[in-house]
Write a protein that holds these residues in place. Structure first.
Motif, PDB file in Angstrom:
ATOM      1  N   ILE A  37     -49.799 -85.888 -43.786  1.00 25.68           N
ATOM      2  CA  ILE A  37     -49.671 -84.755 -45.114  1.00 25.68           C
ATOM      3  C   ILE A  37     -49.649 -83.513 -44.356  1.00 25.68           C
ATOM      4  N   THR A  38     -48.338 -82.216 -45.173  1.00 28.37           N
ATOM      5  CA  THR A  38     -48.718 -80.877 -45.188  1.00 28.37           C
ATOM      6  C   THR A  38     -49.084 -80.124 -45.756  1.00 28.37           C
ATOM      7  N   ALA A  39     -49.894 -78.832 -45.819  1.00 29.59           N
ATOM      8  CA  ALA A  39     -49.731 -78.580 -46.786  1.00 29.59           C
ATOM      9  C   ALA A  39     -49.026 -77.804 -47.178  1.00 29.59           C
ATOM     10  N   GLY A  40     -49.043 -77.070 -48.738  1.00 32.57           N
ATOM     11  CA  GLY A  40     -48.264 -75.899 -48.506  1.00 32.57           C
ATOM     12  C   GLY A  40     -47.049 -74.929 -47.966  1.00 32.57           C
ATOM     13  N   CYS A  41     -45.598 -75.369 -47.461  1.00 36.30           N
ATOM     14  CA  CYS A  41     -45.335 -74.830 -46.108  1.00 36.30           C
ATOM     15  C   CYS A  41     -44.601 -74.047 -47.074  1.00 36.30           C
ATOM     16  N   THR A  42     -44.081 -72.514 -46.536  1.00 30.34           N
ATOM     17  CA  THR A  42     -43.650 -71.537 -47.504  1.00 30.34           C
ATOM     18  C   THR A  42     -42.820 -70.681 -46.362  1.00 30.34           C
ATOM     19  N   SER A  43     -42.073 -69.901 -46.497  1.00 33.11           N
ATOM     20  CA  SER A  43     -41.395 -69.093 -45.042  1.00 33.11           C
ATOM     21  C   SER A  43     -41.834 -68.013 -44.541  1.00 33.11           C
ATOM     22  N   THR A  44     -43.166 -67.719 -43.762  1.00 29.61           N
ATOM     23  CA  THR A  44     -44.164 -67.193 -43.536  1.00 29.61           C
ATOM     24  C   THR A  44     -43.992 -67.329 -42.510  1.00 29.61           C
ATOM     25  N   VAL A  45     -43.813 -66.901 -42.128  1.00 31.76           N
ATOM     26  CA  VAL A  45     -43.843 -66.727 -39.864  1.00 31.76           C
ATOM     27  C   VAL A  45     -43.992 -64.944 -39.751  1.00 31.76           C
ATOM     28  N   ASP A  46     -45.821 -65.336 -38.320  1.00 32.68           N
ATOM     29  CA  ASP A  46     -46.303 -64.660 -37.882  1.00 32.68           C
ATOM     30  C   ASP A  46     -46.760 -63.817 -39.151  1.00 32.68           C
ATOM     31  N   GLY A  47     -47.091 -64.396 -40.479  1.00 32.95           N
ATOM     32  CA  GLY A  47     -47.442 -63.086 -42.017  1.00 32.95           C
ATOM     33  C   GLY A  47     -47.103 -62.473 -42.329  1.00 32.95           C
ATOM     34  N   ARG A  48     -45.571 -62.311 -42.254  1.00 31.56           N
ATOM     35  CA  ARG A  48     -44.596 -62.856 -42.720  1.00 31.56           C
ATOM     36  C   ARG A  48     -43.592 -63.488 -43.520  1.00 31.56           C
ATOM     37  N   VAL A  49     -42.988 -62.685 -44.668  1.00 29.03           N
ATOM     38  CA  VAL A  49     -42.113 -63.486 -45.603  1.00 29.03           C
ATOM     39  C   VAL A  49     -41.077 -62.934 -44.987  1.00 29.03           C
ATOM     40  N   VAL A  50     -39.975 -64.345 -44.514  1.00 26.43           N
ATOM     41  CA  VAL A  50     -38.908 -64.102 -44.242  1.00 26.43           C
ATOM     42  C   VAL A  50     -37.870 -64.670 -44.761  1.00 26.43           C
ATOM     43  N   HIS A  51     -36.525 -64.832 -45.052  1.00 27.08           N
ATOM     44  CA  HIS A  51     -35.468 -64.105 -45.551  1.00 27.08           C
ATOM     45  C   HIS A  51     -35.497 -64.520 -47.078  1.00 27.08           C
ATOM     46  N   VAL A  52     -36.341 -63.206 -47.032  1.00 28.08           N
ATOM     47  CA  VAL A  52     -36.262 -62.259 -48.523  1.00 28.08           C
ATOM     48  C   VAL A  52     -35.298 -62.461 -49.481  1.00 28.08           C
ATOM     49  N   GLY A  53     -35.021 -63.578 -50.934  1.00 29.03           N
ATOM     50  CA  GLY A  53     -34.566 -63.410 -51.238  1.00 29.03           C
ATOM     51  C   GLY A  53     -33.205 -64.352 -51.431  1.00 29.03           C
ATOM     52  N   ASP A  54     -33.635 -65.541 -50.820  1.00 22.02           N
ATOM     53  CA  ASP A  54     -32.540 -66.258 -50.495  1.00 22.02           C
ATOM     54  C   ASP A  54     -33.376 -67.142 -50.563  1.00 22.02           C
ATOM     55  N   PRO A  55     -32.902 -68.418 -51.427  1.00 22.25           N
ATOM     56  CA  PRO A  55     -34.003 -69.246 -52.179  1.00 22.25           C
ATOM     57  C   PRO A  55     -33.394 -70.965 -50.675  1.00 22.25           C
ATOM     58  N   ALA A  56     -32.564 -70.600 -50.130  1.00 24.80           N
ATOM     59  CA  ALA A  56     -32.169 -72.152 -49.640  1.00 24.80           C
ATOM     60  C   ALA A  56     -32.536 -72.029 -48.381  1.00 24.80           C
ATOM     61  N   ALA A  57     -32.470 -70.253 -47.432  1.00 23.22           N
ATOM     62  CA  ALA A  57     -32.561 -70.360 -46.135  1.00 23.22           C
ATOM     63  C   ALA A  57     -34.332 -70.151 -45.991  1.00 23.22           C
ATOM     64  N   GLN A  58     -35.289 -70.022 -47.611  1.00 20.68           N
ATOM     65  CA  GLN A  58     -36.314 -70.367 -47.539  1.00 20.68           C
ATOM     66  C   GLN A  58     -37.339 -71.628 -47.128  1.00 20.68           C
ATOM     67  N   THR A  59     -36.171 -72.202 -48.250  1.00 20.75           N
ATOM     68  CA  THR A  59     -36.597 -74.076 -48.089  1.00 20.75           C
ATOM     69  C   THR A  59     -35.672 -74.542 -46.880  1.00 20.75           C
ATOM     70  N   VAL A  60     -35.415 -74.023 -45.905  1.00 19.72           N
ATOM     71  CA  VAL A  60     -34.807 -74.347 -44.727  1.00 19.72           C
ATOM     72  C   VAL A  60     -35.800 -74.232 -43.889  1.00 19.72           C
ATOM     73  N   GLN A  61     -36.349 -72.798 -43.758  1.00 19.86           N
ATOM     74  CA  GLN A  61     -37.471 -72.334 -43.175  1.00 19.86           C
ATOM     75  C   GLN A  61     -38.804 -73.219 -43.633  1.00 19.86           C
ATOM     76  N   ALA A  62     -39.065 -73.114 -44.359  1.00 20.24           N
ATOM     77  CA  ALA A  62     -39.792 -74.377 -44.957  1.00 20.24           C
ATOM     78  C   ALA A  62     -40.617 -75.816 -44.441  1.00 20.24           C
ATOM     79  N   LEU A  63     -39.493 -76.118 -45.112  1.00 22.06           N
ATOM     80  CA  LEU A  63     -39.022 -77.277 -44.454  1.00 22.06           C
ATOM     81  C   LEU A  63     -39.545 -77.285 -42.515  1.00 22.06           C
ATOM     82  N   ARG A  64     -39.170 -77.223 -41.944  1.00 21.66           N
ATOM     83  CA  ARG A  64     -38.548 -76.483 -40.432  1.00 21.66           C
ATOM     84  C   ARG A  64     -40.491 -76.325 -40.007  1.00 21.66           C
ATOM     85  N   ILE A  65     -41.062 -75.649 -40.513  1.00 22.06           N
ATOM     86  CA  ILE A  65     -42.554 -75.299 -40.713  1.00 22.06           C
ATOM     87  C   ILE A  65     -43.363 -77.188 -40.743  1.00 22.06           C
TER      88      ILE A  65
END
Length: 135
Positions: A37-65
């Motif tokens: 089980i994973t914890a909640g994953c977001t589009s945070t990479v190296d302490g920074r939110v990436v793909h700001v304003g883009d829900p699809a890209a944030q989803t892909v990044q979070a799923l990748r993490i």
């Protein structure tokens, strides 16, 4: 990933070193026997939110993490049996759902999508959780 002491050899706990894990007392992924089980994953990479304003890209990044974390405990995309998606705006649901389908369309885990008032960082538009079965 960083190993974190568990209650014995059956439970594996790995942290990613993310900014909230040590502060709030959790791991990125836990494997207990055949369940991972994973914890909640977001589009945070190296302490920074990436793909700001883009829900699809944030989803892909979070799923990748999340998938990278599951790989650390021996699970692959085909082992995922459940996903949860938390979105901050109902209008993002279709974009988030299509991004989820691009990753899991062939696997088809059970899935839940919930609209929430907000996430830990106001730039986060989506957070995902993954569960895998390795039985």
């Amino acid at each position: 990933m960083t190993a974190i002491a568990g209650e014995g050899p059956v439970v594996t706990r790995l942290g990613s070193g993310g900014p909230w894990e040590a502060r709030y007392g959790y791991c990125r992924v836990v494997r207990a026997g055949s369940l991972a089980i994973t914890a909640g994953c977001t589009s945070t990479v190296d302490g920074r939110v990436v793909h700001v304003g883009d829900p699809a890209a944030q989803t892909v990044q979070a799923l990748r993490i999340g998938l990278d974390a599951l790989a650390e405990v021996g699970a692959g995309p085909g082992d995922v049996v459940r996903t949860r998606m938390y979105v901050t705006d109902r209008s993002h649901a279709d974009e988030v759902g299509r991004a989820h389908n691009a990753v899991f369309g062939a696997v088809r885990p059970v899935a839940t999508m919930v609209v929430v008032a907000g996430l830990i960082d106001p730039e986060h538009l989506v957070e995902v959780e993954l569960e895998a079965w390795l039985g």
